[in-house]
Design an enzyme around this catalytic site. Structure first.
Site, mmCIF file in Angstrom:
data_model
loop_
_atom_site.group_PDB
_atom_site.id
_atom_site.type_symbol
_atom_site.label_atom_id
_atom_site.label_comp_id
_atom_site.label_asym_id
_atom_site.label_seq_id
_atom_site.Cartn_x
_atom_site.Cartn_y
_atom_site.Cartn_z
ATOM 1 N N CYS A 182 33.691 36.696 37.771
ATOM 2 C CA CYS A 182 32.443 36.981 37.058
ATOM 3 C C CYS A 182 32.052 35.828 36.144
ATOM 4 O O CYS A 182 30.869 35.485 36.028
ATOM 5 C CB CYS A 182 32.580 38.275 36.260
ATOM 6 S SG CYS A 182 33.970 38.296 35.093
ATOM 7 N N SER B 158 49.250 34.096 44.425
ATOM 8 C CA SER B 158 48.961 32.935 45.269
ATOM 9 C C SER B 158 49.398 33.252 46.682
ATOM 10 O O SER B 158 50.202 34.160 46.899
ATOM 11 C CB SER B 158 49.718 31.713 44.756
ATOM 12 O OG SER B 158 49.511 30.602 45.606
ATOM 13 N N CYS C 152 39.843 45.337 35.230
ATOM 14 C CA CYS C 152 39.830 43.884 35.447
ATOM 15 C C CYS C 152 41.202 43.351 35.839
ATOM 16 O O CYS C 152 42.202 43.600 35.158
ATOM 17 C CB CYS C 152 39.351 43.195 34.171
ATOM 18 S SG CYS C 152 39.324 41.402 34.253
ATOM 19 N N ARG D 43 42.344 36.412 42.684
ATOM 20 C CA ARG D 43 42.355 35.310 41.715
ATOM 21 C C ARG D 43 41.398 34.227 42.190
ATOM 22 O O ARG D 43 41.306 33.942 43.385
ATOM 23 C CB ARG D 43 43.768 34.716 41.602
ATOM 24 C CG ARG D 43 43.949 33.730 40.450
ATOM 25 C CD ARG D 43 43.911 34.433 39.108
ATOM 26 N NE ARG D 43 44.256 33.576 37.986
ATOM 27 C CZ ARG D 43 43.367 32.923 37.240
ATOM 28 N NH1 ARG D 43 42.085 32.981 37.547
ATOM 29 N NH2 ARG D 43 43.748 32.210 36.203
ATOM 30 N N CYS E 280 40.641 37.902 37.555
ATOM 31 C CA CYS E 280 40.422 36.891 38.597
ATOM 32 C C CYS E 280 39.464 35.799 38.143
ATOM 33 O O CYS E 280 39.455 34.718 38.704
ATOM 34 C CB CYS E 280 39.922 37.544 39.885
ATOM 35 S SG CYS E 280 38.214 38.126 39.838
ATOM 36 N N THR F 75 50.418 24.286 43.988
ATOM 37 C CA THR F 75 51.596 24.481 43.135
ATOM 38 C C THR F 75 52.341 23.182 42.905
ATOM 39 O O THR F 75 52.777 22.883 41.780
ATOM 40 C CB THR F 75 52.535 25.541 43.748
ATOM 41 O OG1 THR F 75 51.822 26.769 43.916
ATOM 42 C CG2 THR F 75 53.748 25.768 42.866
ATOM 43 N N CYS G 6 32.738 41.123 42.227
ATOM 44 C CA CYS G 6 33.959 41.552 41.533
ATOM 45 C C CYS G 6 34.846 42.333 42.501
ATOM 46 O O CYS G 6 34.403 43.320 43.094
ATOM 47 C CB CYS G 6 33.611 42.427 40.330
ATOM 48 S SG CYS G 6 35.080 43.137 39.543
#
Length: 552
Positions: free
Chosen positions: A527, A54, A521, A302, A524, A338, A496
């Site tokens: 896709c 984050s 990968c 992310r 995130c 958050t 991606c």
């Protein structure tokens, strides 16, 4: 082989801020009331915080409520915001928006620039001290149901399954975790949460969810360019006026800088690459001056919920609830979620505790559904509900409209803006055909400020057991080449941020094949969100696989 099972009062899927806050609150209430409540938290990352990424400038409101003495207990909030700047960039320059023009909602007074991963590690320690059982490296792969259809708990994935789908000599069956209530705190686009929304029709009365992709790097920079507590946000270049997004740069302690770029996933041009836009952004003279002479330490990406209030689904169903970003509580203009994730976890915990004390289990936590609407989380999202959908008018008009909205609420005039704009189109429906969109030529990375995908994935510490079934599944293997390639130049190659998807051809440039490099990968979920026909389905790999983010 029959799976073993363990029984708990509450099972929590995901050791992020919402899941850990729920666990802590349950144990706090149990201690206050002299009750015994058993709580288990499953975390698919190799350790708590491994998959947490984050920005993050945190509003400590929820933390103040959950653990009022967090400073004395050593919470890793070490950098209060001391300077707040917002810029609109052009290709070679930019202008700073004076702080007095920014709505008070956009100011960061009293907030802290942090590593959210480190905060989760600290929260996990607080939870364990209270008796919460936390199991990192165990991915919840299946929702379990009672005969009446209520949620019974979850099962972790089997370990030691080979690529061929057959057990290897390392095979270990998954474990069943049964709970009177199960909380799903998987984060954005959780695969179990997605299944539950469909099974219980939780999205029937809300808008489609909207998303962005956030790509982040952590840098150690020249001390002369470092100003601890400086917070910078930008909009504009390198994105065009019809593509929404922006950047952040947060000066942390120890001469470290968190820098990242967000591209809203409703972009139209299939030739656009969020990763390349971020690398290009760093070459802007205003940005490059901070990074020159520095060293890139880590990388990750992310997805982010961006739908806001209109896109929050029903949160409860028999036997469980969605909390945090599994449901989507991000305040988009503030770039903060958050505090809302933590608060919803706490509210769900309070509702479940009351039910447990009353001897209930596996029913619907209706009190949680009401309590979040009565809380400051709802108010936080209500004030900004029209900002994101207003961006459909473009950067200039969208920002003007959003500013009026936020100023009106800050001045107590929100009642004069009673309308609510809606999200009507899912992000995967927004792409133009490739032959109608402008091609984008991205500069080659210089290896100093800008980088390629593979070297970036390397410093995300991403690792998966290679001999396992691919966790990225295609509903129809023919679609990438037969549909996506001719219509959209197969956008998975570009959206991606980890180089998972490739279209490869033979030596003559013929016979294209779609290749999935699942070991790259970074989880995130882009896709799963952006694929034009929703043909790619993200599922959990073996527990412990994926990135291992330090200080992210």
């Amino acid at each position: 082989m029959e799976r073993e099972s363990m029984e708990y009062d509450v099972v929590i899927v995901g050791a992020g801020p919402s899941g850990l806050s729920a666990a802590i609150r349950l144990k706090q209430l149990a201690a206050e009331k002299g009750q015994e409540v058993s709580v288990c938290v499953l975390e698919k990352g190799s350790e708590v915080g491994a998959h947490i990424l984050s920005g993050n400038v945190i509003d400590p409101r929820a933390l103040n409520e959950l653990i009022p003495d967090w400073k004395e207990k050593g919470a890793p909030l070490n950098t209060p915001v001391t300077d707040d700047r917002f810029y609109i960039l052009s290709d070679k320059g930019g202008i700073r928006v004076p702080n007095f023009l920014l709505p008070p909602l956009m100011h960061n007074d009293g907030n802290y620039a942090i590593s959210l991963g480190n905060l989760c590690r600290w929260l996990a320690g607080q939870a364990e001290e209270l008796g919460v059982e936390i199991y990192p490296g165990f991915a919840a792969a299946e929702v379990l149901f009672h005969e009446d259809g209520s949620v019974k708990g979850v099962a972790t994935g089997d370990m030691g399954i080979g690529k061929d789908g057959e057990p290897t000599h390392n095979f270990t069956p998954g474990m069943e975790l049964h709970g009177k209530y199960t909380f799903f705190a998987e984060g954005v686009r959780g695969n179990l949460s997605k299944q539950l929304m469909e099974k219980f029709d939780l999205r029937s009365d809300c808008d489609v969810q909207k998303y962005g992709i956030g790509i982040k790097e952590l840098w150690q920079i020249d001390p002369e360019m470092h100003q601890q507590g400086l917070v910078i946000h930008t909009q504009g270049w390198p994105l065009d006026s019809s593509t929404a997004g922006g950047s952040w740069m947060y000066h942390l302690e120890d001469n470290q800088v968190s820098i990242g770029f967000v591209v809203n996933l409703d972009y139209a041009n299939p030739h656009l690459s969020p990763f390349e836009e971020f690398q290009r952004f760093k070459q802007h003279p205003f940005v490059r001056k901070y990074l020159e002479g520095g060293k890139r330490l880590s990388y990750g990406a992310r997805a982010i919920n961006e739908g806001g209030l209109q896109s929050v689904p029903k949160l409860t169903f028999p036997g469980g609830a969605l909390i945090g970003c599994s449901a989507g509580f991000v305040n988009v203009p503030r770039i903060k979620g958050t505090h809302n994730a933590m608060k919803t976890g706490m509210l769900a915990a309070e509702a479940a505790f009351d039910k447990l004390v009353a001897g209930s289990g596996s029913d619907t936590l209706t009190a949680y559904e009401q309590s979040w609407k009565d809380s400051w989380v709802y108010e936080d999202l209500f004030k900004v509900r029209n900002v994101k959908p207003g961006l459909k008018a473009g950067l200039l008009l969208g920002n003007l409209h959003g500013g009026i909205q936020m100023w009106a609420h800050d001045l107590g005039l929100g009642k004069f803006l009673p309308y609510t704009l809606h999200h009507t189109k899912a992000d995967h429906e927004s792409l133009q055909p490739a032959n109608m969109a402008k091609k984008i030529k991205y500069p080659k990375p210089d290896g100093v400020i800008s980088f390629d995908r593979l070297s970036s994935v390397f410093i995300s510490n991403t690792n998966h057991e290679e001999n396992q079934p691919a966790h990225l599944k295609l509903k129809d293997p023919s679609i990438p080449i037969e549909h996506n390639l001719p219509n959209y130049d197969e956008p998975a190659q570009r959206y991606c941020p980890a180089g998972v998807y490739e279209v490869v051809r033979d030596d003559n440039g013929q016979h294209p094949r779609f290749v999935i490099n699942a070991q790259n990968c970074v989880h995130c979920k882009t896709c799963d969100i952006k694929d034009p026909l929703q043909n790619i389905v993200w599922t959990v790999p073996e527990g412990g696989g994926g990135p291992n983010y330090p200080n992210m």
